[in-house]
Design a protein around this motif. Structure first.
Motif, PDB file in Angstrom:
ATOM      1  N   GLN A 107      -3.787 -53.077  -8.881  1.00 45.17           N
ATOM      2  CA  GLN A 107      -5.093 -53.079  -9.745  1.00 45.17           C
ATOM      3  C   GLN A 107      -6.729 -53.938  -9.252  1.00 45.17           C
ATOM      4  N   TRP A 108      -6.332 -54.757  -8.199  1.00 44.61           N
ATOM      5  CA  TRP A 108      -6.905 -55.310  -7.511  1.00 44.61           C
ATOM      6  C   TRP A 108      -6.174 -56.412  -5.473  1.00 44.61           C
ATOM      7  N   LEU A 109      -7.201 -57.080  -5.266  1.00 45.71           N
ATOM      8  CA  LEU A 109      -6.340 -56.819  -4.169  1.00 45.71           C
ATOM      9  C   LEU A 109      -4.539 -57.841  -4.112  1.00 45.71           C
ATOM     10  N   ALA A 110      -4.896 -59.279  -5.224  1.00 45.78           N
ATOM     11  CA  ALA A 110      -3.528 -59.148  -4.557  1.00 45.78           C
ATOM     12  C   ALA A 110      -2.880 -58.983  -5.943  1.00 45.78           C
ATOM     13  N   GLY A 111      -3.156 -58.274  -6.876  1.00 49.69           N
ATOM     14  CA  GLY A 111      -2.462 -58.097  -8.059  1.00 49.69           C
ATOM     15  C   GLY A 111      -2.819 -57.499  -8.948  1.00 49.69           C
ATOM     16  N   PRO A 112      -2.254 -58.162 -10.345  1.00 49.56           N
ATOM     17  CA  PRO A 112      -2.958 -57.327 -11.725  1.00 49.56           C
ATOM     18  C   PRO A 112      -4.259 -57.752 -11.904  1.00 49.56           C
ATOM     19  N   THR A 113      -4.690 -59.048 -12.044  1.00 47.07           N
ATOM     20  CA  THR A 113      -5.912 -59.620 -12.239  1.00 47.07           C
ATOM     21  C   THR A 113      -6.567 -59.873 -11.283  1.00 47.07           C
ATOM     22  N   TYR A 171      -7.425 -51.711   5.326  1.00 48.84           N
ATOM     23  CA  TYR A 171      -6.479 -52.456   3.961  1.00 48.84           C
ATOM     24  C   TYR A 171      -6.779 -52.988   3.010  1.00 48.84           C
ATOM     25  N   ILE A 172      -8.535 -52.740   3.084  1.00 49.67           N
ATOM     26  CA  ILE A 172      -8.849 -52.879   1.475  1.00 49.67           C
ATOM     27  C   ILE A 172      -8.127 -51.553   0.477  1.00 49.67           C
ATOM     28  N   ASP A 173      -8.996 -50.334   1.423  1.00 56.44           N
ATOM     29  CA  ASP A 173      -8.140 -49.189   0.456  1.00 56.44           C
ATOM     30  C   ASP A 173      -6.729 -49.245   0.663  1.00 56.44           C
ATOM     31  N   HIS A 174      -5.518 -49.872   1.587  1.00 58.65           N
ATOM     32  CA  HIS A 174      -4.945 -49.796   1.198  1.00 58.65           C
ATOM     33  C   HIS A 174      -3.637 -51.149  -0.117  1.00 58.65           C
ATOM     34  N   LEU A 175      -4.929 -51.845  -0.012  1.00 58.44           N
ATOM     35  CA  LEU A 175      -4.200 -52.767  -1.138  1.00 58.44           C
ATOM     36  C   LEU A 175      -4.902 -51.961  -2.477  1.00 58.44           C
ATOM     37  N   ILE A 176      -5.270 -51.110  -2.585  1.00 60.37           N
ATOM     38  CA  ILE A 176      -6.552 -50.912  -3.825  1.00 60.37           C
ATOM     39  C   ILE A 176      -5.440 -50.228  -4.577  1.00 60.37           C
TER      40      ILE A 176
END
Length: 223
Positions: free
Chosen positions: A153-159, A144-149
């Motif tokens: 750029q970061w898990l929840a968004g750009p920062t 799931y972390i692979d999918h997010l990245i």
């Protein structure tokens, strides 16, 4: 100065430590073994769980990592970790809850029980069946972390956000206990390597639990 009552392999203590360091909040570490249920600690937090932060001069005691993190987000303007639009802030809180609850319940908690608490407290051997299941579920969380990245750029968004710190705190404990296989998770591994390289993470990588030692790659920021 804030006093942080924490246990070195408590992922929620680690999340708070990362946040305080990222925001430049000075604090003192106080070691607390929750299973000892000390009266003085129970007076601070009747639930008997770490972390707890205490500021004696102002008479402030805060319990529960999410409540603690929200407090410092509201009171310290520097380096906001719940930021962006209302939608982005909601996503940060969703992912933080997911890692605090699901990743902890599926992976970190059973690893802590089998490889740390059974050894230090109960003097028992770990259950290999429980360990195998935890490591199997760890792959699902890493996917799931692979999918997010792949999409951010970061898990929840750009920062970087509290969601990144929450996930990294859980994974760092699981990694210390030898419960993660990073093979096939290049995106997650690359993201975690960046997190490990941050100054806020260095004290965690340098610490060692008595008796229990991490695998050789644990403190390697390039691994």
């Amino acid at each position: 100065m804030w006093q942080l009552y924490q246990f070195p392999l408590c992922p929620f203590s680690r999340k708070v430590r990362l946040q305080l360091s990222e925001k430049g909040v000075p604090y003192e570490l106080w070691r607390e073994n929750p299973w000892e249920a000390r009266d003085d600690f129970l007076a601070l937090n009747p639930a008997g769980r770490t972390p707890v932060v205490h500021e004696s001069e102002r008479g402030i005691t805060l319990c529960d990592s999410r409540a603690i993190c929200e407090y410092f987000e509201e009171t310290i303007d520097k380096n906001a970790l719940i930021n962006g639009t209302a939608v982005t802030r909601a996503e940060i809180r969703r992912l933080t809850a997911l890692f605090d609850e699901n990743l902890f319940g599926d992976v970190t908690a059973p690893l802590l029980h089998e490889r740390m608490k059974k050894r230090l407290v109960y003097r028992q051997s770990p259950d290999s069946r429980v360990l195998r299941e935890a490591m199997k579920l760890a792959h699902e969380h890493l996917y799931y972390i692979d999918h997010l990245i792949d999409h951010r750029q970061w898990l929840a968004g750009p920062t970087i956000s509290l969601a990144d710190l929450a996930a990294a705190a859980q994974l760092s404990v699981a990694d210390y206990l030898g419960g993660l296989d990073w093979a096939g998770h290049e995106q997650a591994a690359s993201w975690y390597a960046v997190i490990k390289s941050r100054p806020s993470f260095r004290p965690l990588l340098a610490e060692r639990m008595e008796v229990i030692q991490p695998p050789s790659h644990y403190a390697d920021v390039n691994a």
